[in-house]
Write a protein that holds these residues in place. Structure first.
Motif, short mmCIF file in Angstrom:
data_model
loop_
_atom_site.label_atom_id
_atom_site.label_comp_id
_atom_site.label_asym_id
_atom_site.label_seq_id
_atom_site.Cartn_x
_atom_site.Cartn_y
_atom_site.Cartn_z
N ALA A 119 0.83 -1.20 0.00
CA ALA A 119 0.00 0.00 0.00
C ALA A 119 0.87 1.26 0.00
O ALA A 119 0.52 2.27 -0.63
CB ALA A 119 -0.93 0.00 1.21
N LEU A 120 2.02 1.22 0.69
CA LEU A 120 2.93 2.36 0.68
C LEU A 120 3.51 2.63 -0.71
O LEU A 120 3.84 3.77 -1.05
CB LEU A 120 4.07 2.14 1.67
CG LEU A 120 3.76 2.31 3.16
CD1 LEU A 120 4.94 1.86 4.00
CD2 LEU A 120 3.39 3.76 3.48
N TYR A 121 3.62 1.57 -1.51
CA TYR A 121 4.21 1.70 -2.85
C TYR A 121 3.44 2.72 -3.68
O TYR A 121 4.02 3.45 -4.49
CB TYR A 121 4.21 0.35 -3.54
CG TYR A 121 4.91 0.32 -4.88
CD1 TYR A 121 6.29 0.12 -4.96
CD2 TYR A 121 4.21 0.52 -6.07
CE1 TYR A 121 6.94 0.10 -6.19
CE2 TYR A 121 4.84 0.51 -7.29
CZ TYR A 121 6.21 0.29 -7.35
OH TYR A 121 6.85 0.28 -8.57
N ASP A 122 2.14 2.79 -3.47
CA ASP A 122 1.29 3.66 -4.28
C ASP A 122 1.12 5.06 -3.67
O ASP A 122 0.40 5.89 -4.21
CB ASP A 122 -0.10 3.04 -4.45
CG ASP A 122 -0.04 1.74 -5.25
OD1 ASP A 122 0.75 1.68 -6.21
OD2 ASP A 122 -0.76 0.80 -4.90
N SER A 123 1.79 5.32 -2.52
CA SER A 123 1.64 6.61 -1.87
C SER A 123 2.73 7.57 -2.31
O SER A 123 3.91 7.21 -2.36
CB SER A 123 1.70 6.46 -0.35
OG SER A 123 1.69 7.72 0.29
N SER A 124 2.33 8.79 -2.63
CA SER A 124 3.32 9.81 -3.00
C SER A 124 3.70 10.69 -1.82
O SER A 124 4.65 11.48 -1.92
CB SER A 124 2.77 10.69 -4.13
OG SER A 124 1.56 11.31 -3.73
N ASN A 125 2.99 10.57 -0.70
CA ASN A 125 3.20 11.45 0.45
C ASN A 125 3.74 10.76 1.69
O ASN A 125 4.14 11.42 2.64
CB ASN A 125 1.89 12.15 0.81
CG ASN A 125 1.38 13.04 -0.30
OD1 ASN A 125 2.15 13.78 -0.90
ND2 ASN A 125 0.09 12.94 -0.61
N VAL A 126 3.76 9.44 1.71
CA VAL A 126 4.28 8.69 2.85
C VAL A 126 5.40 7.78 2.34
O VAL A 126 5.17 6.96 1.44
CB VAL A 126 3.20 7.84 3.54
CG1 VAL A 126 3.77 7.15 4.77
CG2 VAL A 126 2.00 8.70 3.92
N ARG A 127 6.57 7.97 2.91
CA ARG A 127 7.74 7.23 2.41
C ARG A 127 8.19 6.19 3.43
O ARG A 127 8.24 6.46 4.64
CB ARG A 127 8.89 8.19 2.11
CG ARG A 127 10.08 7.52 1.43
CD ARG A 127 10.91 8.53 0.66
NE ARG A 127 11.60 9.47 1.52
CZ ARG A 127 12.77 9.21 2.11
NH1 ARG A 127 13.36 8.03 1.96
NH2 ARG A 127 13.35 10.13 2.86
N ALA A 128 8.52 5.02 2.96
CA ALA A 128 9.07 3.97 3.80
C ALA A 128 10.57 4.20 3.98
O ALA A 128 11.32 4.33 3.01
CB ALA A 128 8.84 2.60 3.17
N VAL A 129 11.01 4.29 5.24
CA VAL A 129 12.43 4.41 5.56
C VAL A 129 12.90 3.03 6.02
O VAL A 129 12.46 2.52 7.06
CB VAL A 129 12.67 5.46 6.66
CG1 VAL A 129 14.14 5.48 7.07
CG2 VAL A 129 12.23 6.84 6.18
N LEU A 130 13.77 2.42 5.25
CA LEU A 130 14.27 1.08 5.54
C LEU A 130 15.38 1.14 6.57
O LEU A 130 16.47 1.64 6.30
CB LEU A 130 14.77 0.41 4.26
CG LEU A 130 15.44 -0.96 4.44
CD1 LEU A 130 14.47 -1.96 5.05
CD2 LEU A 130 15.98 -1.46 3.10
#
Length: 559
Positions: free
Chosen positions: A35-46
């Motif tokens: 679901a995060l993949y399709d978000s332009s405003n929430v970024r996953a920090v690994l």
């Protein structure tokens, strides 16, 4: 209304709440991260470890004023969040922890990574919940954010069973939580506080973390300036006022130096705002001004009288309470005592001059006080100080050796002081305030507990500088062994350790080792320039393990 999975609804909610990062690492490809993949405003920090993600979320929340968010996979992933969530609980920091639970259809049957996460999280969160129906995901998120940010802030935990999390159903539009609910103080108690101020000759204000969480920066300045009142802080309250302000008077408790000690002990009215005055802040509850009346201001009723019993308790938001006190005091005709202001200015100037003499100590190994003064000179304004809590990096707590020059520019650990918090949290702080320099002061023991996140800083283009106070030991426990056990030292000295500069360079950071005083400021300047170029930096400083501030020794005699 839209057809969404619960994770898609959660991500839509994060966007609506203005939460820009999720600190964590993925497990099942379909859980949250798809679901995060399709978000332009929430970024996953690994991150490299889930605990680091919780630390980063807490530091991000502290400097940004937003909710920090972290994620854990089932079982060990959620369990690894615990140190960071415990720290956020202790520090009343709004952190949203997201988790995945074993599927509902097999829960209790020994499913892979099945664990009772709620029983783990409930004691250290304001709310811990499993979303049992897919259409309830948005409600649960809004409720979690509301609880995290309203009243006394704190962490919350929200999890989705892995099967329910992927059910696409019709979802109501997400409505963001109201983050601006603030309780005002009782007017009668404000009037009583003004009467106490009128009777006082030497009032002092002590600000804790609640003042920071309330964003009470301007309110503290106005209150102090309108009354000519010196302001002291706990570590959590540090950053509420510029520390070059004439009325700033240093830290309390374990962290006090000579001038703050004298201002505090002579007080005839002590006002605390947003602080529990716990063990380290209160000098193990021994440091109470002998002649003082006590006014306690706190947003949370359960904190009133937790330790010292106040003569007057005021429940209310720190900013609103101080604003109302300022207006009421002015209406009552209260004005600064010019003779007291002159006396404070003279003593403060003497303290600054003495600090400069102390910090010029050019012995080898380097003294911690010289290191923190050099950091202050090199990085100056526009710098966020992120702290660990070890024996030598503790010098960064001792004003005026280090002076915080901009409001809101400190990230301290809370009372748990989990080692590695500052090392990892510095990355979250930089992402929260990319316009600032971020410097983390850390001992070599704590640095080794966060060393694995150096590549995260490189990967996230988060140019932080870590200054390692390297005494080749767990300095505080070793000091305790030497003083309490008659010198019987065991398992606190590193006979083998990392070459920090080699490890840092291998991770993509700029790094330098410092052994002599004349090498220190040039190395820090090169670190700052590396940060300017977008590269994280490590300065490994070989420090003396034996010197401690007198306040450190004084405090430990009371315990």
């Amino acid at each position: 209304m839209a057809i969404r999975t619960p994770w898609q609804q959660i991500v839509a909610g994060l966007e609506a709440e203005g939460i820009p990062y999720v600190f964590g690492l993925p497990g099942s490809a379909k859980q949250l991260y798809d679901a995060l993949y399709d978000s332009s405003n929430v970024r996953a920090v690994l991150v490299r470890h889930e605990t680091s993600g919780a630390f980063m979320a807490m530091a991000f929340a502290r400097v940004s004023g937003k909710v920090g968010c972290c994620f854990g996979c089932p079982g060990p992933g959620v369990a690894n969040l615990v140190p960071g969530i415990l720290e956020a609980w202790s520090g009343c920091t709004p952190v949203l922890a997201l988790g995945v639970r074993a599927p509902s259809r097999t829960y209790g049957m020994g499913a892979f990574q099945e664990a009772d996460h709620l029983s783990i999280m409930r004691p250290i969160t304001k709310w811990a919940v499993t979303v049992e129906r897919p259409e309830r995901a948005g409600w649960a998120l809004r409720r979690a954010v509301s609880l995290a940010t309203t009243g006394q802030p704190g962490p919350v935990y929200l999890e989705l069973p892995s099967d329910i999390a992927l059910e696409a159903v019709e979802m109501p539009d997400y409505r963001p939580a109201d983050h601006a609910v603030r309780p005002a103080p009782d007017p009668d108690r404000i009037e009583r506080a003004v009467k106490l101020l009128m009777q006082a000759e030497r009032p002092v204000l002590v600000c804790g973390g609640g003042a920071i969480l309330s964003q009470a920066y301007a309110a503290v300045d106005r209150f102090a300036e309108s009354l000519g009142m010196p302001v002291l802080v706990t570590p959590a309250g540090r950053g509420i006022m510029r520390e070059d302000h004439p009325l700033f008077a240093g830290l309390v408790g374990l962290y006090r130096t000579e001038y703050p000690k004298s201002v505090y002990e002579e007080a005839d009215l002590l006002i605390t705002v947003g602080s529990r005055m716990e063990e380290f802040q209160s000098g193990a509850w021994h440091y109470f001004p002998a002649q003082a009346t006590f006014v306690q201001i706190d947003i949370e009723a359960s904190e009133i009288g937790r330790n010292w019993i106040p003569d007057l308790a005021i429940q209310g938001d720190a900013r609103l309470t101080l604003e109302r006190l300022t207006v009421a005091a002015r209406e009552a005709g209260l004005r600064p005592n010019q003779a007291r202001l002159a006396d404070l200015a003279e003593r403060r100037a003497a303290a600054l001059a003495q600090m400069e003499r102390d910090a010029a100590d050019d012995r080898v190994p380097l003294r911690g006080k010289r290191v923190v003064r050099a950091i202050n000179r090199t990085f100056g304004r526009n710098t966020i100080l992120v702290k660990e809590n070890g024996a030598q990096d503790l010098w960064a707590y001792y004003w005026p050796y280090y002076q915080v020059l901009d409001p809101g520019c400190v990230v301290p650990p809370a009372e748990q002081t989990a080692m590695g918090f500052g090392v990892c949290g510095a990355i979250g702080a930089k992402l929260g305030r990319p316009d600032r320099y971020v410097v983390c002061t850390t001992g070599d023991g704590a640095f080794q507990m966060g060393l694995h996140e150096l590549p995260t800083a490189v990967q996230e283009q988060a140019p932080v500088t870590w200054v390692v106070f390297n005494d080749r030991a767990l300095g505080w426990p070793r000091w305790t062994q030497r003083t309490a056990l008659g010198g019987r030292v065991i398992a606190t000295e590193f006979s083998a350790t990392f070459d920090f500069t080699a490890v840092a360079r291998a991770a993509g950071c700029w790094a330098e080792r410092v052994e002599r005083p004349d090498e220190l400021e040039p190395a820090l300047e090169r670190a700052r320039r590396a940060n300017d170029a977008g590269q994280p930096a490590v300065v490994d400083v070989q420090v003396d393990s034996e010197e401690h501030h007198p306040g450190f020794n004084e405090f430990h005699r009371l315990r």
